[in-house]
Design a protein around this motif. Sequence first.
Motif, mmCIF file in Angstrom:
data_model
loop_
_atom_site.group_PDB
_atom_site.id
_atom_site.type_symbol
_atom_site.label_atom_id
_atom_site.label_comp_id
_atom_site.label_asym_id
_atom_site.label_seq_id
_atom_site.Cartn_x
_atom_site.Cartn_y
_atom_site.Cartn_z
ATOM 1 N N TYR A 36 -5.951 -0.515 -7.935
ATOM 2 C CA TYR A 36 -4.333 -1.735 -9.278
ATOM 3 C C TYR A 36 -4.435 -2.675 -8.093
ATOM 4 C CZ TYR A 36 -4.267 0.775 -13.751
ATOM 5 O OH TYR A 36 -4.137 1.797 -14.168
ATOM 6 N N PRO A 37 -4.386 -3.974 -8.120
ATOM 7 C CA PRO A 37 -3.995 -4.888 -6.656
ATOM 8 C C PRO A 37 -2.370 -4.847 -6.178
ATOM 9 C CG PRO A 37 -5.028 -6.272 -8.869
ATOM 10 C CD PRO A 37 -5.392 -4.590 -9.704
ATOM 11 N N GLN A 38 -1.365 -4.501 -7.344
ATOM 12 C CA GLN A 38 -0.033 -4.148 -7.353
ATOM 13 C C GLN A 38 -0.455 -3.152 -5.627
ATOM 14 O OE1 GLN A 38 1.892 -6.454 -7.559
ATOM 15 N NE2 GLN A 38 3.903 -5.706 -6.646
ATOM 16 N N THR A 39 -0.634 -1.665 -6.515
ATOM 17 C CA THR A 39 -0.892 -0.723 -5.127
ATOM 18 C C THR A 39 -1.579 -1.500 -4.202
ATOM 19 O OG1 THR A 39 -1.407 0.656 -7.129
ATOM 20 C CG2 THR A 39 -2.132 1.798 -5.163
ATOM 21 N N LYS A 57 2.244 -1.672 4.252
ATOM 22 C CA LYS A 57 2.679 -1.395 5.537
ATOM 23 C C LYS A 57 2.062 -0.841 6.408
ATOM 24 C CE LYS A 57 5.070 1.153 4.500
ATOM 25 N NZ LYS A 57 6.887 1.021 4.731
ATOM 26 N N VAL A 58 0.514 -1.448 6.111
ATOM 27 C CA VAL A 58 -0.139 -1.027 7.865
ATOM 28 C C VAL A 58 -0.052 -2.515 8.439
ATOM 29 C CG1 VAL A 58 -1.923 0.589 6.468
ATOM 30 C CG2 VAL A 58 -2.319 -2.038 6.746
ATOM 31 N N LYS A 59 -1.155 -2.904 9.898
ATOM 32 C CA LYS A 59 -0.342 -3.979 11.120
ATOM 33 C C LYS A 59 -1.313 -4.831 10.516
ATOM 34 C CE LYS A 59 -0.399 -1.116 14.969
ATOM 35 N NZ LYS A 59 -0.884 -0.780 16.422
ATOM 36 N N SER A 60 -0.937 -5.870 10.488
ATOM 37 C CA SER A 60 -1.304 -7.397 9.956
ATOM 38 C C SER A 60 -3.203 -7.598 9.939
ATOM 39 C CB SER A 60 -0.477 -8.548 10.299
ATOM 40 O OG SER A 60 -0.453 -8.164 11.323
ATOM 41 N N GLU A 63 10.585 5.969 -4.715
ATOM 42 C CA GLU A 63 10.324 6.613 -4.900
ATOM 43 C C GLU A 63 8.375 6.397 -5.714
ATOM 44 O OE1 GLU A 63 13.293 4.778 -8.097
ATOM 45 O OE2 GLU A 63 12.928 5.830 -6.176
ATOM 46 N N ILE A 64 8.266 5.439 -5.805
ATOM 47 C CA ILE A 64 7.168 4.503 -5.371
ATOM 48 C C ILE A 64 6.268 4.519 -4.492
ATOM 49 C CG2 ILE A 64 5.480 2.305 -6.506
ATOM 50 C CD1 ILE A 64 8.148 1.421 -8.160
ATOM 51 N N LEU A 65 6.493 4.640 -3.608
ATOM 52 C CA LEU A 65 6.459 4.330 -1.844
ATOM 53 C C LEU A 65 5.893 5.996 -1.883
ATOM 54 C CD1 LEU A 65 5.738 2.086 -0.309
ATOM 55 C CD2 LEU A 65 7.572 2.530 1.217
ATOM 56 N N GLN A 96 1.428 10.024 -1.643
ATOM 57 C CA GLN A 96 1.050 11.432 -2.458
ATOM 58 C C GLN A 96 -0.177 11.511 -3.101
ATOM 59 O OE1 GLN A 96 2.615 14.345 -1.437
ATOM 60 N NE2 GLN A 96 0.627 14.912 -1.904
ATOM 61 N N THR A 97 -0.585 9.958 -3.017
ATOM 62 C CA THR A 97 -2.153 10.513 -3.326
ATOM 63 C C THR A 97 -2.956 9.600 -2.932
ATOM 64 O OG1 THR A 97 -0.992 8.598 -5.863
ATOM 65 C CG2 THR A 97 -3.126 8.384 -5.089
#
Length: 345
Positions: free
Chosen positions: A137-140, A147-150, A181-183, A188-189
């Motif tokens: 999903y685009p939101q994921t 969260k990763v380096k730019s 909890e979403i993070l 985990q996924t």
Amino acid sequence: MAARLAAKKPGVDDARRLTGPEKAAVILLALGEDHTSLWQALDEDEIKEISQAMASLGSVQASVVEELMVEFVSGMSGAGSLMGSYDQTQRLLAAFMPSERVEALMEEIRGPAGRTMWDKLGNVNEAVLANYLKNEYPQTVAVVLSKVKSEHASRVLTALPEDFALECVQRMLRMEPVQREILDKIEQTLRTEFMSNLARTSKRDSHEAMAEIFNSFDRQTEARFLGALEERNREAAERIRALMFVFEDLGKLDPGGIQTLLRAVEKDQLALALKGSSETLRELFFSNMSERASKIMREDMEAMGPVRLKDVDSAQMTMVQAAKDLAAKGEIMLVGQGGDDELIY
């Protein structure tokens, strides 16, 4: 006492007279300290047996070492069974560690380097990561890229389909703080679906490992082993040769890569390495220096006079290793002998 016995033992001049542990001892001695990872495929009894054979081996003639190395490479090429594997390591660990700890440790060994999941993702090739994320999903994807380096996120976005990438950018612009909890669920996924699959598909081919070993040989030893192997197994020799990254391959660096490498190498090593290079490669390096620096380098090389081949080989190997180290950090990009499309990250 073992040293005195070894000194009295006559030199080994026939490989056929050696036992299995003695042959293994010769191979491991020849490879030296730079390739101790081979010991990881052995259990404790095997290590003890080979160590005992090694301690009492005595001198071994060069012809015997060469014959055993060619036999070793041929065996690897045929079945790959001499190099050990992640599966073998996992089975050994499972004998004395809890299964969940073994799984966690193997993930660390197999997966990209990094302490956290986001560190690990930062070391995954952008095309590989984009290929996985394009099905999410685009939101994921927006959360992951935030969260990763730019600089890594920008490369991943470039590798994604354009419409999908723009949707992810819009989500990132509107993003609010993500609940813990979403993070955790996303992490985990990624760990179970992406990293575990990546680890299973990233096992090294035995020819790649042998190409690295051959890269560490001096020029004469490399030519001798490749020539001998070619007589026994031409296909294996050709695959190893194609996978090797050698000094002349530095000529495929772009100007920025050459200038980065020039800053990382000591000037005396550079002069010595270029002294034994082709005129084309030498001029390529000079063209990426200032006029004054190239003039001084030419004068230094002329002042050297005759130099020993082994010193030139050593300097060139130093430059190749420096290039590999810079590539591992992502500061330059290496193109191997396998073709202009084949990139080493």
